[in-house]
Design a protein around this motif. Sequence first.
Motif, mmCIF file in Angstrom:
data_model
loop_
_atom_site.group_PDB
_atom_site.id
_atom_site.type_symbol
_atom_site.label_atom_id
_atom_site.label_comp_id
_atom_site.label_asym_id
_atom_site.label_seq_id
_atom_site.Cartn_x
_atom_site.Cartn_y
_atom_site.Cartn_z
ATOM 1 N N GLN A 46 7.440 7.063 4.461
ATOM 2 C CA GLN A 46 8.901 7.226 4.352
ATOM 3 C C GLN A 46 9.533 6.573 3.129
ATOM 4 N N HIS A 47 8.735 5.997 2.226
ATOM 5 C CA HIS A 47 9.383 5.214 1.170
ATOM 6 C C HIS A 47 10.152 6.055 0.149
ATOM 7 N N HIS A 48 10.011 7.389 0.192
ATOM 8 C CA HIS A 48 10.834 8.234 -0.695
ATOM 9 C C HIS A 48 11.919 8.992 0.059
ATOM 10 N N GLU A 49 12.111 8.674 1.330
ATOM 11 C CA GLU A 49 13.222 9.277 2.069
ATOM 12 C C GLU A 49 14.520 8.613 1.598
ATOM 13 N N LEU A 88 0.827 -1.222 0.000
ATOM 14 C CA LEU A 88 0.000 0.000 0.000
ATOM 15 C C LEU A 88 0.857 1.265 0.000
ATOM 16 N N HIS A 89 2.141 1.141 -0.346
ATOM 17 C CA HIS A 89 3.055 2.286 -0.171
ATOM 18 C C HIS A 89 2.617 3.513 -0.961
ATOM 19 N N ASP A 90 1.974 3.307 -2.092
ATOM 20 C CA ASP A 90 1.580 4.446 -2.934
ATOM 21 C C ASP A 90 0.089 4.762 -2.824
ATOM 22 N N LEU A 91 -0.557 4.290 -1.764
ATOM 23 C CA LEU A 91 -2.006 4.501 -1.631
ATOM 24 C C LEU A 91 -2.367 5.987 -1.747
ATOM 25 N N ALA A 112 13.095 -1.495 -2.829
ATOM 26 C CA ALA A 112 12.205 -2.325 -3.652
ATOM 27 C C ALA A 112 11.469 -1.458 -4.685
ATOM 28 N N ASP A 113 10.996 -0.306 -4.259
ATOM 29 C CA ASP A 113 10.251 0.601 -5.141
ATOM 30 C C ASP A 113 11.171 1.129 -6.253
ATOM 31 N N SER A 114 12.396 1.506 -5.890
ATOM 32 C CA SER A 114 13.319 2.035 -6.896
ATOM 33 C C SER A 114 13.666 0.963 -7.928
ATOM 34 N N GLU A 130 3.378 14.816 -2.607
ATOM 35 C CA GLU A 130 2.414 14.820 -1.495
ATOM 36 C C GLU A 130 1.810 13.432 -1.253
ATOM 37 N N HIS A 131 1.972 12.507 -2.207
ATOM 38 C CA HIS A 131 1.337 11.192 -2.019
ATOM 39 C C HIS A 131 1.853 10.498 -0.762
ATOM 40 N N THR A 132 3.061 10.844 -0.327
ATOM 41 C CA THR A 132 3.602 10.209 0.880
ATOM 42 C C THR A 132 2.828 10.688 2.114
#
Length: 345
Positions: A215-218, A161-164, A244-246, A190-192
């Motif tokens: 925090q997944h874009h930190e 759900l990281h990009d919910l 994982a996302d990158s 802002e999605h974070t």
Amino acid sequence: MRYLPLDEITEDMCLARPIFNGDGRILLSNGVRLTKNYLARLKEMGYQNLYVYRAGEEINDFSIPVSDQTMREAIHGVKDAFSKAAQRQHLNTRSVNEIVNYILDEILTNPTVLYNLMDIKNHDNYYYHHCVNVGIISTLIAKEMGFSRDKMKDLTTGALLHDLGMVCVDPKILTQPRPLTDEEMAAVREHTNYGFQLLRSERDLSILVAHTAWQHHERMDGSGYPKGLVGEEIHLFGRIVAVADSYETMTSGRVYQKAMWSHEAIRQLKESAPEKYDPQVVAAMERSIASYPVGSVVVLNTHEEAVVVDVNAKKITIQFSSGPRVNALMDLEPDSEIKIEERLS
Ligand SMILES: [Fe+2]
């Protein structure tokens, strides 16, 4: 079985892996003969590569981290969570938990399995596939890092759900077929924050799930967003999902950006640690993902061509497709003299 660009697929070939649509339903099953009509239609729909085999060719068995059935249910479940969030309704957390349990059951019973397939995505199914893949890769990394199942549960949920929070971003921005302007980029970032707000209001989910999305874009050096956290200020779950996302984004490509091969993305992530990514997470990622996934067409240092037919944590099995050893199988281990030099497709 080969992973080929649509232009190289001929009418004597069949589909070797099913294509799922955005709902997790099968659009085209494996075994289907790829006629000119099918190929034209798939091209129109934005598919660029498919897994194929020549009619009559034998396909070796190989294990995948998550079965097609679980993959389909996960895509469907993530889509449902996104549409509930878009309507500001509570998520069906029971169904999310069930999907997470399926993923964990399958990954934990298969100790040597790697993330070994390229995904078949187009612009319609991209988003939910991406989330499910990030969930699977994050879980594989956590397994390598020795997480308990209980701890993995929150991580896998947060990763799925990281990009919910994307449901709160103007969809017109998200579908631009070009790099975004600074202003559009700020809106997307802002999605974070949105994701954190949406997930923290779910009482049945651990607060760690919300923090993972937040925090997944930190990035380790403080260059990430939304808060510019540094090093261990970023929760380990956030550091795992960042990697994982990158990886998933780099290997997927966009209309304006060519997809990287798996080995290239792994190299780039290693080069970006420790500045951007946690080196321990990157090391675990490297042990979890196949540099040359099944179906890769490669050139060896002997100048022969081969196809990767299986891969696990210990070895890569190839089948020669040119030269005097054509059709012969061979296991490549880390100390083998024969090495892969280049990936063709
Ligand atoms: Fe994101």
